[in-house]
Design a protein around this motif. Structure first.
Motif, short mmCIF file in Angstrom:
data_model
loop_
_atom_site.label_atom_id
_atom_site.label_comp_id
_atom_site.label_asym_id
_atom_site.label_seq_id
_atom_site.Cartn_x
_atom_site.Cartn_y
_atom_site.Cartn_z
N ILE A 235 1.66 -34.34 -14.07
CA ILE A 235 0.74 -33.68 -13.47
C ILE A 235 1.16 -32.77 -12.49
O ILE A 235 0.45 -31.48 -12.03
N GLY A 236 2.23 -33.07 -11.86
CA GLY A 236 2.71 -32.20 -10.60
C GLY A 236 3.41 -31.04 -11.03
O GLY A 236 3.01 -29.79 -10.30
N LYS A 237 3.90 -30.92 -12.10
CA LYS A 237 4.47 -29.66 -12.55
C LYS A 237 3.19 -28.58 -13.16
O LYS A 237 3.46 -27.60 -13.03
N LYS A 238 2.53 -29.33 -13.85
CA LYS A 238 1.27 -28.46 -14.05
C LYS A 238 0.50 -27.75 -13.12
O LYS A 238 0.13 -26.51 -13.34
N SER A 239 0.45 -28.40 -12.02
CA SER A 239 -0.35 -27.92 -10.94
C SER A 239 0.52 -26.86 -10.29
O SER A 239 0.02 -25.51 -9.88
N LEU A 240 1.87 -26.84 -10.15
CA LEU A 240 2.89 -25.70 -9.54
C LEU A 240 2.95 -24.72 -10.43
O LEU A 240 2.87 -23.49 -10.21
#
Length: 619
Positions: A235-240
């Motif tokens: 989820i963090g990589k998708k937001s970035l």
């Protein structure tokens, strides 16, 4: 007459008879209500238990955190549970307290006295006992495959775990001494906390209405599990990755000047207009109590100082209390005058955090100034006066707040910038997938900046309260304040460069007050890379974009704070006290990709550094 014999054991004698080097001084007893709470210089988090106490039976290298840095969080003194919204913690996770000042990958600070004899700046960073003010996540009504409603897994804001933590960051720039800046560092957060209690502020995450309306609303515990799954990479990589990097039209690198050209404008003259504030949120319905508190404070200022305070109107105080109206009160008045509005004419608008912050700032300034009024101008010993010169009928006089600001009258003051961050879920605000709400309260010429992840540009959240600012000139000239221009071409009021400040009791009558400039900013996931708070010793010699670009080139916020402070000190021939606070936000990992990155001011900074270190340094 017979007397009972009391026998004392050898072990008891060791406790009763003090031995050299083992004497324990008795501590004065304090009532429970007199106990002073220390500032929370830590934040509460959840770490896998294996990282704290790894299983010794496992083979191989395992990381073990030092216990003095990461210790289990325990509630002391019968206080409410820690402000963290995870009521259920499994065996695999442990609640720990992490010192914020030691978390160099999340927070960094650097102070320098420059060429001054003393450092009068101060800072503060940690968490405070304050209700959450973040914007609540949208409600999502979802159904399972069989058509039934999903199980309600919502963690209420007033549950066993309490609200998510509210982070507090502040920079205080003292002038004339450090008495006022130290007072703000140690006490301003207590005024903010007490103001929330007096105004009966409730959490913005508290649910209202029928429980059935919240079925399917994402719970903080569920979000935490999703974010921490696979170390938060999904989820963090998708937001970035969702951040689309681009360069705004007209953005070009700043080139060094030619030999026959003037150097580019830096510092206060190059600062852009601050970002507009988002709409407020109602958090209290105790309007009558708020009006009484506001009316009493306005009356106290009028009686103590007079002058400007006989007609001043605090921006976020109610109209009935002499202010300009609560933000929600202004909206209600506009809707009353709208013929197409269905709002009832007798509606009472609520109170938000903006009103509490203004009350806390004005109350703290009143207590500090009133304490200085009751003190002597000089030391009675040096002035050859009797030590009991202030005694009344043989008894020492009791002055209000006598302990504030030292033993003698302090005529200086301090500027201030405070930032509060609140999240709607338990996920920390520095996580790329976590939204948050930022509230800033600012007085004077300290500065707060954001770095936009997509464009790489500096986004100011404060304006310098100088006489040259049109809003400040209009405010003070309305009350017949006099402006003068010094030999450097800078306007001053009563000898001061700031039109708003704490303290400065000699300039209160002409309008130098601590009315804060308040802004609310809704931070979307990974929208901004970092937050910077600086004193005028940094924002004076450096532009906003230079400060942001220096932070981009650092590996950690701690290194970034040191680089900004050292560069600002090096650029000044007469360096002032310099303080830099850098706070990591969700887009930190992509801080150098947006716009021109750090190359927009790179050539200019190299040229300025060469000029500063050259043999023909400009004076």
């Amino acid at each position: 007459m017979w007397k009972p014999t009391i026998r004392i054991s050898r072990a008891s004698r060791r406790l009763l008879i003090p031995r050299p080097g083992h004497h324990r001084p008795l501590r004065p007893y304090r009532q429970p209500h007199e106990a002073r709470r220390c500032f929370h210089e830590y934040f509460v988090s959840h770490l896998p238990s294996a990282s704290l106490y790894p299983d010794s039976r496992l083979r191989g290298q395992h990381h073990k955190l030092p216990r003095e840095k990461f210790i289990p969080h325990e509630v002391q003194g019968g206080r409410s549970p820690p402000p963290v919204a995870v009521p259920m913690v499994g065996r695999d996770t442990t609640v720990v307290r992490i010192p914020l000042k030691s978390a160099k990958h999340h927070f960094g600070v650097s102070l320098s006295r420059g060429t001054r004899a003393y450092n009068e700046d101060a800072f503060q960073a940690g968490t405070i006992d304050f209700p959450a003010f973040a914007k609540r996540r949208p409600i999502s009504l979802t159904r399972r495959a069989d058509g039934a409603m999903m199980k309600d897994e919502v963690t209420p804001a007033d549950g066993p775990g309490g609200d998510p933590q509210v982070f507090y960051f502040g920079v205080f720039d003292g002038h004339g001494g450090n008495e006022c800046s130290d007072f703000l560092r140690e006490q301003l957060h207590t005024y903010v906390e007490e103001g929330a209690r007096l105004f009966e502020l409730e959490s913005s995450l508290k649910r209202k209405g029928k429980p059935q309306q919240y079925f399917g609303w994402p719970s903080s515990l569920d979000d935490y599990e999703k974010i921490t799954q696979n170390n938060g990479e999904d989820i963090g990589k998708k937001s970035l990755d969702a951040i689309k990097m681009h360069t705004p039209p007209g953005t070009e690198p700043i080139k060094p000047p030619q030999p026959d050209e003037e150097p580019p404008t830096t510092g206060a003259n190059s600062q852009a207009k601050p970002l507009e504030s988002d709409p407020p949120t109602e958090q209290s319905t105790a309007v009558r109590k708020a009006e009484d508190l506001e009316r009493a404070l306005v009356y106290d200022w009028k009686q103590l100082v007079g002058g400007y305070f006989r007609r001043f109107k605090p921006e976020y105080f109610s109209i009935s209390a002499g202010g300009r109206g609560h933000p929600m009160e202004k909206d209600a008045i506009q809707k009353r005058h709208n013929p197409h509005s269905d709002i009832h004419k007798d509606i009472e608008a609520g109170v938000g955090i903006e009103t509490v912050l203004e009350y806390a700032f004005l109350k703290a300034d009143y207590d500090f100034v009133s304490a200085q009024v009751g003190k002597q101008d000089e030391d009675p010993v040096l002035a050859d006066k009797a030590l009991n010169d202030d005694d009344i009928l043989g008894q020492p006089s009791k002055r209000i707040h006598k302990h504030i600001g030292g033993s003698k009258r302090f005529k200086g003051g301090s500027t201030c910038s405070v930032a509060l961050i609140s999240t709607p879920t338990v996920s920390p605000f520095w996580h790329p997938a976590s939204p948050s709400t930022l509230i800033t309260a600012h007085v004077g010429d300290t500065r707060i900046l954001l770095c936009n992840t997509a464009t790489g540009l500096a986004v100011p959240l404060t304006s310098n309260h100088h006489p040259s600012l049109p809003e400040e000139a209009t405010r003070l000239r309305r009350y017949a304040a006099s402006f003068v221009t010094d030999s450097f071409g800078e306007e001053r009021v009563s000898g001061l460069a700031n039109t708003r400040a704490f303290g400065d009791m000699a300039s209160k009558r002409i309008g130098v007050s601590a009315e804060p400039e308040i802004r609310r900013i809704e931070l979307h996931p990974a929208e901004y890379s970092f937050l910077v708070l600086v004193s005028d010793g940094v924002s004076g010699p450096l532009s906003d974009q230079e400060i942001v670009d220096i932070v981009k080139e650092a590996k950690t916020p701690e290194q970034a704070a040191r680089d900004v402070t050292s560069f600002a000190t090096e650029m000044s021939t007469d360096a002032d006290n310099a303080t830099t606070v850098v706070v990591r936000l969700g887009g930190w990992e992509r801080r150098c990709e947006g716009g021109l990155g750090s190359m927009g001011t790179r050539e200019l900074r190299d040229w300025r550094k060469e000029e500063a270190n050259g043999p023909r340094r400009r004076t």
